[in-house]
Design a protein around this motif. Structure first.
Motif, PDB file in Angstrom:
ATOM      1  N   PRO A   1       0.977  -1.612   0.228  1.00 48.37           N
ATOM      2  CA  PRO A   1      -0.311  -0.262   0.298  1.00 48.37           C
ATOM      3  C   PRO A   1       0.688   1.150  -0.146  1.00 48.37           C
ATOM      4  CG  PRO A   1      -1.246  -1.250   1.712  1.00 48.37           C
ATOM      5  CD  PRO A   1       0.333  -1.751   0.755  1.00 48.37           C
ATOM      6  N   THR A   2       0.429   1.806  -0.897  1.00 45.91           N
ATOM      7  CA  THR A   2       1.147   3.715  -0.868  1.00 45.91           C
ATOM      8  C   THR A   2       0.795   4.258   0.650  1.00 45.91           C
ATOM      9  OG1 THR A   2       0.646   3.911  -3.454  1.00 45.91           O
ATOM     10  CG2 THR A   2       1.300   6.032  -1.451  1.00 45.91           C
ATOM     11  N   GLU A   3      -0.672   4.324   0.644  1.00 46.44           N
ATOM     12  CA  GLU A   3      -1.422   5.090   2.374  1.00 46.44           C
ATOM     13  C   GLU A   3      -2.582   4.048   2.960  1.00 46.44           C
ATOM     14  OE1 GLU A   3      -1.628   9.262   1.803  1.00 46.44           O
ATOM     15  OE2 GLU A   3      -2.328   8.991   4.267  1.00 46.44           O
ATOM     16  N   VAL A   4      -2.481   3.661   4.136  1.00 48.70           N
ATOM     17  CA  VAL A   4      -3.769   3.376   4.487  1.00 48.70           C
ATOM     18  C   VAL A   4      -4.634   4.500   4.961  1.00 48.70           C
ATOM     19  CG1 VAL A   4      -3.975   2.202   6.423  1.00 48.70           C
ATOM     20  CG2 VAL A   4      -2.282   0.928   5.240  1.00 48.70           C
ATOM     21  N   VAL A   5      -5.190   4.672   5.183  1.00 49.34           N
ATOM     22  CA  VAL A   5      -6.315   6.053   5.063  1.00 49.34           C
ATOM     23  C   VAL A   5      -7.394   5.315   6.098  1.00 49.34           C
ATOM     24  CG1 VAL A   5      -7.418   7.741   4.618  1.00 49.34           C
ATOM     25  CG2 VAL A   5      -6.143   7.148   2.941  1.00 49.34           C
ATOM     26  N   SER A   6      -7.682   5.370   7.208  1.00 49.63           N
ATOM     27  CA  SER A   6      -7.951   5.204   8.200  1.00 49.63           C
ATOM     28  C   SER A   6      -8.775   5.890   9.137  1.00 49.63           C
ATOM     29  CB  SER A   6      -7.235   4.255   9.679  1.00 49.63           C
ATOM     30  OG  SER A   6      -7.728   4.410  10.454  1.00 49.63           O
ATOM     31  N   SER A   7     -10.829   6.066   9.092  1.00 49.42           N
ATOM     32  CA  SER A   7     -11.182   6.783   9.423  1.00 49.42           C
ATOM     33  C   SER A   7     -11.748   6.665  10.804  1.00 49.42           C
ATOM     34  CB  SER A   7     -12.892   6.957   8.873  1.00 49.42           C
ATOM     35  OG  SER A   7     -12.781   7.448   7.566  1.00 49.42           O
ATOM     36  N   GLU A   8     -11.925   7.296  12.293  1.00 43.76           N
ATOM     37  CA  GLU A   8     -12.478   7.655  13.191  1.00 43.76           C
ATOM     38  C   GLU A   8     -13.833   7.049  13.130  1.00 43.76           C
ATOM     39  OE1 GLU A   8      -9.025   7.883  15.813  1.00 43.76           O
ATOM     40  OE2 GLU A   8      -9.042   7.709  13.658  1.00 43.76           O
ATOM     41  N   TYR A   9     -13.886   6.742  14.899  1.00 44.71           N
ATOM     42  CA  TYR A   9     -15.713   5.900  14.450  1.00 44.71           C
ATOM     43  C   TYR A   9     -16.733   7.069  14.597  1.00 44.71           C
ATOM     44  CZ  TYR A   9     -13.646   2.120  16.362  1.00 44.71           C
ATOM     45  OH  TYR A   9     -13.032   0.554  16.179  1.00 44.71           O
ATOM     46  N   LEU A  10     -18.341   7.353  13.942  1.00 41.99           N
ATOM     47  CA  LEU A  10     -19.352   7.854  13.781  1.00 41.99           C
ATOM     48  C   LEU A  10     -19.924   7.234  14.941  1.00 41.99           C
ATOM     49  CD1 LEU A  10     -19.977  10.252  12.768  1.00 41.99           C
ATOM     50  CD2 LEU A  10     -21.847   8.411  11.440  1.00 41.99           C
ATOM     51  N   THR A  11     -20.189   8.242  15.900  1.00 37.63           N
ATOM     52  CA  THR A  11     -21.344   7.508  16.963  1.00 37.63           C
ATOM     53  C   THR A  11     -22.610   8.357  16.850  1.00 37.63           C
ATOM     54  OG1 THR A  11     -21.146   9.384  18.047  1.00 37.63           O
ATOM     55  CG2 THR A  11     -19.344   6.955  19.038  1.00 37.63           C
ATOM     56  N   MET A  12     -23.846   7.988  17.131  1.00 36.76           N
ATOM     57  CA  MET A  12     -25.142   8.401  16.792  1.00 36.76           C
ATOM     58  C   MET A  12     -26.229   8.988  18.275  1.00 36.76           C
ATOM     59  SD  MET A  12     -27.290   7.004  14.137  1.00 36.76           S
ATOM     60  CE  MET A  12     -29.290   7.456  14.287  1.00 36.76           C
ATOM     61  N   GLU A  13     -26.157  10.384  18.156  1.00 41.22           N
ATOM     62  CA  GLU A  13     -26.400  10.979  19.613  1.00 41.22           C
ATOM     63  C   GLU A  13     -26.124  10.012  20.696  1.00 41.22           C
ATOM     64  OE1 GLU A  13     -29.202  12.919  19.371  1.00 41.22           O
ATOM     65  OE2 GLU A  13     -29.398  12.712  17.609  1.00 41.22           O
ATOM     66  N   GLY A  14     -24.376  11.137  20.830  1.00 39.24           N
ATOM     67  CA  GLY A  14     -24.086  10.086  22.397  1.00 39.24           C
ATOM     68  C   GLY A  14     -23.727   8.907  22.233  1.00 39.24           C
ATOM     69  N   ARG A  15     -23.785   7.409  21.651  1.00 36.61           N
ATOM     70  CA  ARG A  15     -24.103   6.469  21.519  1.00 36.61           C
ATOM     71  C   ARG A  15     -23.330   5.933  20.982  1.00 36.61           C
ATOM     72  NH1 ARG A  15     -29.291   4.697  23.299  1.00 36.61           N
ATOM     73  NH2 ARG A  15     -30.228   5.801  22.364  1.00 36.61           N
ATOM     74  N   LYS A  16     -22.810   4.281  21.127  1.00 37.10           N
ATOM     75  CA  LYS A  16     -22.697   3.656  20.068  1.00 37.10           C
ATOM     76  C   LYS A  16     -23.767   2.825  19.162  1.00 37.10           C
ATOM     77  CE  LYS A  16     -19.379   0.782  20.763  1.00 37.10           C
ATOM     78  NZ  LYS A  16     -18.126  -0.744  20.399  1.00 37.10           N
ATOM     79  N   PHE A  17     -23.574   3.038  18.080  1.00 37.85           N
ATOM     80  CA  PHE A  17     -24.429   2.741  16.873  1.00 37.85           C
ATOM     81  C   PHE A  17     -24.171   1.088  17.361  1.00 37.85           C
ATOM     82  CE2 PHE A  17     -23.483   5.291  13.984  1.00 37.85           C
ATOM     83  CZ  PHE A  17     -24.873   5.983  13.078  1.00 37.85           C
ATOM     84  N   SER A  18     -25.546   0.305  17.967  1.00 40.28           N
ATOM     85  CA  SER A  18     -25.804  -0.691  18.336  1.00 40.28           C
ATOM     86  C   SER A  18     -27.571  -1.428  17.595  1.00 40.28           C
ATOM     87  CB  SER A  18     -25.948  -0.945  19.795  1.00 40.28           C
ATOM     88  OG  SER A  18     -26.088  -1.953  19.799  1.00 40.28           O
ATOM     89  N   SER A  19     -26.962  -2.337  16.117  1.00 44.90           N
ATOM     90  CA  SER A  19     -28.385  -2.792  15.969  1.00 44.90           C
ATOM     91  C   SER A  19     -29.602  -3.461  16.963  1.00 44.90           C
ATOM     92  CB  SER A  19     -27.852  -4.136  15.332  1.00 44.90           C
ATOM     93  OG  SER A  19     -26.916  -3.627  14.348  1.00 44.90           O
ATOM     94  N   SER A  20     -28.692  -4.663  18.308  1.00 47.93           N
ATOM     95  CA  SER A  20     -29.854  -4.961  18.983  1.00 47.93           C
ATOM     96  C   SER A  20     -29.782  -3.885  20.038  1.00 47.93           C
ATOM     97  CB  SER A  20     -28.859  -6.198  19.998  1.00 47.93           C
ATOM     98  OG  SER A  20     -28.236  -4.765  20.386  1.00 47.93           O
ATOM     99  N   ARG A  21     -29.678  -2.655  20.228  1.00 49.86           N
ATOM    100  CA  ARG A  21     -30.326  -1.674  20.755  1.00 49.86           C
ATOM    101  C   ARG A  21     -31.251  -0.774  20.627  1.00 49.86           C
ATOM    102  NH1 ARG A  21     -26.374   0.339  23.992  1.00 49.86           N
ATOM    103  NH2 ARG A  21     -24.711  -0.854  22.671  1.00 49.86           N
ATOM    104  N   LYS A  22     -31.512  -1.538  19.129  1.00 50.59           N
ATOM    105  CA  LYS A  22     -31.745  -0.229  18.150  1.00 50.59           C
ATOM    106  C   LYS A  22     -31.589   1.449  18.467  1.00 50.59           C
ATOM    107  CE  LYS A  22     -35.728  -1.958  17.595  1.00 50.59           C
ATOM    108  NZ  LYS A  22     -37.647  -2.404  16.990  1.00 50.59           N
ATOM    109  N   VAL A  23     -29.555   1.706  18.300  1.00 49.70           N
ATOM    110  CA  VAL A  23     -28.772   2.482  17.866  1.00 49.70           C
ATOM    111  C   VAL A  23     -28.411   2.679  16.667  1.00 49.70           C
ATOM    112  CG1 VAL A  23     -27.265   4.290  19.215  1.00 49.70           C
ATOM    113  CG2 VAL A  23     -28.397   3.134  20.619  1.00 49.70           C
ATOM    114  N   VAL A  24     -29.471   2.679  15.728  1.00 46.30           N
ATOM    115  CA  VAL A  24     -29.419   2.621  14.789  1.00 46.30           C
ATOM    116  C   VAL A  24     -29.646   3.303  13.194  1.00 46.30           C
ATOM    117  CG1 VAL A  24     -30.385   0.435  13.579  1.00 46.30           C
ATOM    118  CG2 VAL A  24     -27.948   1.164  12.813  1.00 46.30           C
ATOM    119  N   ILE A  25     -29.202   3.817  12.216  1.00 43.11           N
ATOM    120  CA  ILE A  25     -29.909   3.747  11.629  1.00 43.11           C
ATOM    121  C   ILE A  25     -29.489   3.591  10.015  1.00 43.11           C
ATOM    122  CG2 ILE A  25     -28.963   6.377  10.611  1.00 43.11           C
ATOM    123  CD1 ILE A  25     -32.377   6.702   9.326  1.00 43.11           C
ATOM    124  N   TYR A  26     -30.130   2.022   9.284  1.00 39.66           N
ATOM    125  CA  TYR A  26     -29.208   1.951   7.784  1.00 39.66           C
ATOM    126  C   TYR A  26     -29.350   2.282   6.970  1.00 39.66           C
ATOM    127  CZ  TYR A  26     -29.740  -2.217  11.612  1.00 39.66           C
ATOM    128  OH  TYR A  26     -30.028  -2.793  12.589  1.00 39.66           O
TER     129      TYR A  26
END
Ligand SMILES: [Zn+2]
Length: 626
Positions: free
Chosen positions: A362-387
């Motif tokens: 690789p020339t460069e590994v371009v990594s992003s950080e995390y997006l959270t949602m309304e202050g919480r981690k995305f979680s499908s099981s807890r419905k903190v999510v939008i698909y």
């Protein structure tokens, strides 16, 4: 870093090119290698903000700047989680993967992500390429067999991966520690050390048996990886630091599992065994190469992939950029370069390249950080999510693309809130950019019926200053995208929009109603429409859907921003058919200012962006809570 390519004439950005060197202006072969979404469910907007939109912005800009870009990815479909979920759903792993491959292909298509090929890891082509890399590394001595203790489920006889075993932590006594890690004290664990281990799948006590597996000899590749990392320039500092630290403690790593679902091990006495497979992380990273080879085979020139990959021949000056979320850095900055080096025979055991030849790291590994949602981690099981799918049913793709580019997790964890989404959509996209386009197109259409000419009296200083701001944007914005500073880049593009709005307020063409003032009104609108055309080109990598609309409002015809298409294709080697995402991206706007022609008819004005009602915030928050 690669700059735009010089085309015919002397575009203004050539004169303004930061380093002025011809070398940086030559066309490059550029691989945009995009992380492979795991096919065990639909993807949410956190996923696509990490790998999807940033890679597409980069690929679109590089193509517009004249480079030869190949953007590939696909769904990652092997591994225990898919096997486990398929068992739970009463389907085969392949059926489960088919279901989510289709969903993900449609989602990425909806976002307008311009993949040359988005495929999957269950193609026969992928199996063959994975096996070729395995064999090459095995021959060179970088893959070695080893006996270990593995957990199996007594009732099924299947391997129980570490994360599916739960028990009491031997260090802190926490009673829900996982086989790989204790979430209470944070220590890394081995499942055999858990007190009272239980299967998380069915509650039974696992049995530990001796089992033979293949290991990747990472210590034999540590030195070549260190030398390679020492030559990397322009990486985000946290990615480089993290990758260097990983090299200090490299251990041999198992690359096969006791599992039926995956790529068979291509060695005598192993290839026909139904219970041993190459592990998912090993096969998925090879997807970048196998997808490039599949793309070449489909293009009619089976060797075309070499332009992006061959370290000795056609691809020796190629550049490759890998896009992913930060949890995937290790696979791209250590594991994948280790596989490529081992296959090329470049670690401490030496060796010979396999039949694909020496391959580019690789020339460069371009990594992003995390997006959270309304202050919480995305979680499908807890419905903190939008698909992605649900998002695109209610809002436009460019509204999400704008949010991700302007406020996404480029170099810090960031929070998605519906209130901020609404504000950015309504204040910046609609009121800032969309209204500028609409006001000017409407006023010109109403008063002139076409793009008005410039008054023979010429341009004022204010006119010239605004045109210069827009032209300078091609250098500034392009340079920032090329260096993966997309947040700053879209900020610079929106500054051109803001300057144009300020110019209009100051010049107030709507006050020039007398017949004698009409030529000046025409000049102001001509200048404004030229700057709108330039700003639209600057925004095209970010907002391709609306860029096409603005192009048409200005009376333009043909493709301005090419879009991907979904095609159902046959497996090249006789496997089942599947959908791919592909497209013709040789057409469309170039990264340069194009003079608008006076007299060209303007299209009937219509809003480019949808203003959202503030009530969507409460509606969306209610969806999260239920
Ligand atoms: Zn613990």
């Amino acid at each position: 870093m690669v700059g735009p390519v010089r085309r015919s004439g002397t575009p203004h950005w050539f004169a303004n090119a930061p380093d002025g060197s011809l070398g940086s202006l030559l066309m490059s072969h550029v691989l945009a290698a995009v992380a492979w979404p795991y096919a065990n469910g639909p993807r949410h907007i956190g996923h696509v903000s990490g790998f999807g939109v940033p890679s597409d912005v980069f690929a679109r800009y590089m193509r517009m700047a004249g480079h030869d870009v190949l953007m590939v990815s696909g769904t990652d479909e092997h591994g225990t989680p898919i096997q486990v979920q398929a068992d739970a759903d009463g389907v085969t792993p392949r059926e489960l993967a088919d279901r989510y491959n289709k969903v993900i292909v449609e989602d990425l298509h909806g976002l307008g992500l311009s993949y040359d090929l988005f495929t999957r890891t269950t193609t026969r082509n992928h199996y063959a390429v994975v096996q070729e890399l395995f064999e090459g590394m095995y021959r060179n001595g970088y893959i070695v067999p080893k006996t270990t203790m593995g957990a199996i489920s007594p009732s099924t006889g299947r391997t129980l991966p570490d994360r599916y075993i739960e028990g009491t932590c031997p260090i802190c006594g926490y009673d829900s520690a996982r086989g790989d890690q204790c979430d209470n004290c944070g220590n890394q664990l081995d499942p055999i050390d858990l007190i009272n281990p239980k299967s998380r799948i069915n509650g039974e006590t696992p049995k530990f048996v001796e089992t033979e597996h293949f290991f990747l000899d990472l210590p034999a590749l540590a030195e070549v990886l260190r030398q390679w990392l020492d030559t990397r320039e322009g990486w985000r500092p946290n990615v480089l630091r993290f990758s260097r630290n990983l090299l200090d403690d490299l251990q041999p790593r198992a690359i096969t599992r006791d599992l039926e679902w995956g790529v068979p091990i291509p060695l005598d006495d192993w290839r026909d065994r139904p219970d041993k497979r190459i592990y998912v992380w090993f096969d998925a990273v090879i997807g970048y190469l196998s997808a490039s080879i599949e793309w070449a085979r489909r293009s009619g020139d089976p060797d075309a992939w070499r332009k992006y990959w061959s370290a000795d021949g056609a691809g020796k000056d190629a550049q490759s950029y890998y896009f992913m979320g930060k949890d995937n850095i290790v696979f791209h900055s250590v594991i994948w370069p280790a596989l490529l080096s081992g296959y090329s025979g470049e670690g401490s055991r030496d060796g010979e390249p396999g039949e694909l030849g020496r391959l580019n790291l690789p020339t460069e590994v371009v990594s992003s950080e995390y997006l959270t949602m309304e202050g919480r981690k995305f979680s499908s099981s807890r419905k903190v999510v939008i698909y992605v799918r649900d998002f695109l049913e209610r809002y436009d793709a460019d509204a999400l693309r704008y949010f991700i580019a302007a406020a996404g997790p480029e170099s810090n964890d960031t929070d998605f809130t519906w209130a901020e989404f609404l504000r950015r959509n309504n204040d910046e996209l609609v009121a800032g950019w969309g209204n500028l386009v609409n006001r000017c197109v409407s006023m010109a259409a109403k008063n002139f019926g076409a793009i008005p000419p410039v008054d023979p009296a010429g341009l004022t200083e204010a006119d010239q200053a605004l045109l210069a701001v827009a032209r300078t944007g091609f250098t500034t914005v392009g340079d920032l995208i090329g260096r993966h500073r997309q947040k700053q880049a879209i900020g610079e593009a929106m500054k051109v929009v803001a300057e144009a709005n300020r110019y209009l307020s100051e010049q107030a063409p709507w006050k020039l109603k007398d017949e004698a003032d009409k030529p000046r009104m025409g000049t102001i609108l001509h200048v404004a429409l030229q700057v709108i055309s330039d700003a639209n080109t600057l925004l095209t990598p970010f907002l391709p859907h609306s860029a096409q609309q603005v192009h048409e409002l200005l009376g333009g015809t043909g493709v301005h921003a090419p879009m991907p298409v979904i095609e159902q294709v046959d497996d090249l080697d006789g496997g089942p058919a599947y959908p791919v995402l592909t497209g013709d991206y040789t057409v469309g706007a170039r990264w340069e200012s194009v003079s608008i022609e006076a007299g060209r008819p303007l299209a009937a004005p219509k809003p480019v962006f949808r203003k959202l009602d503030p009530s969507i915030v409460d509606e969306e928050l209610a969806r999260l809570a239920d």
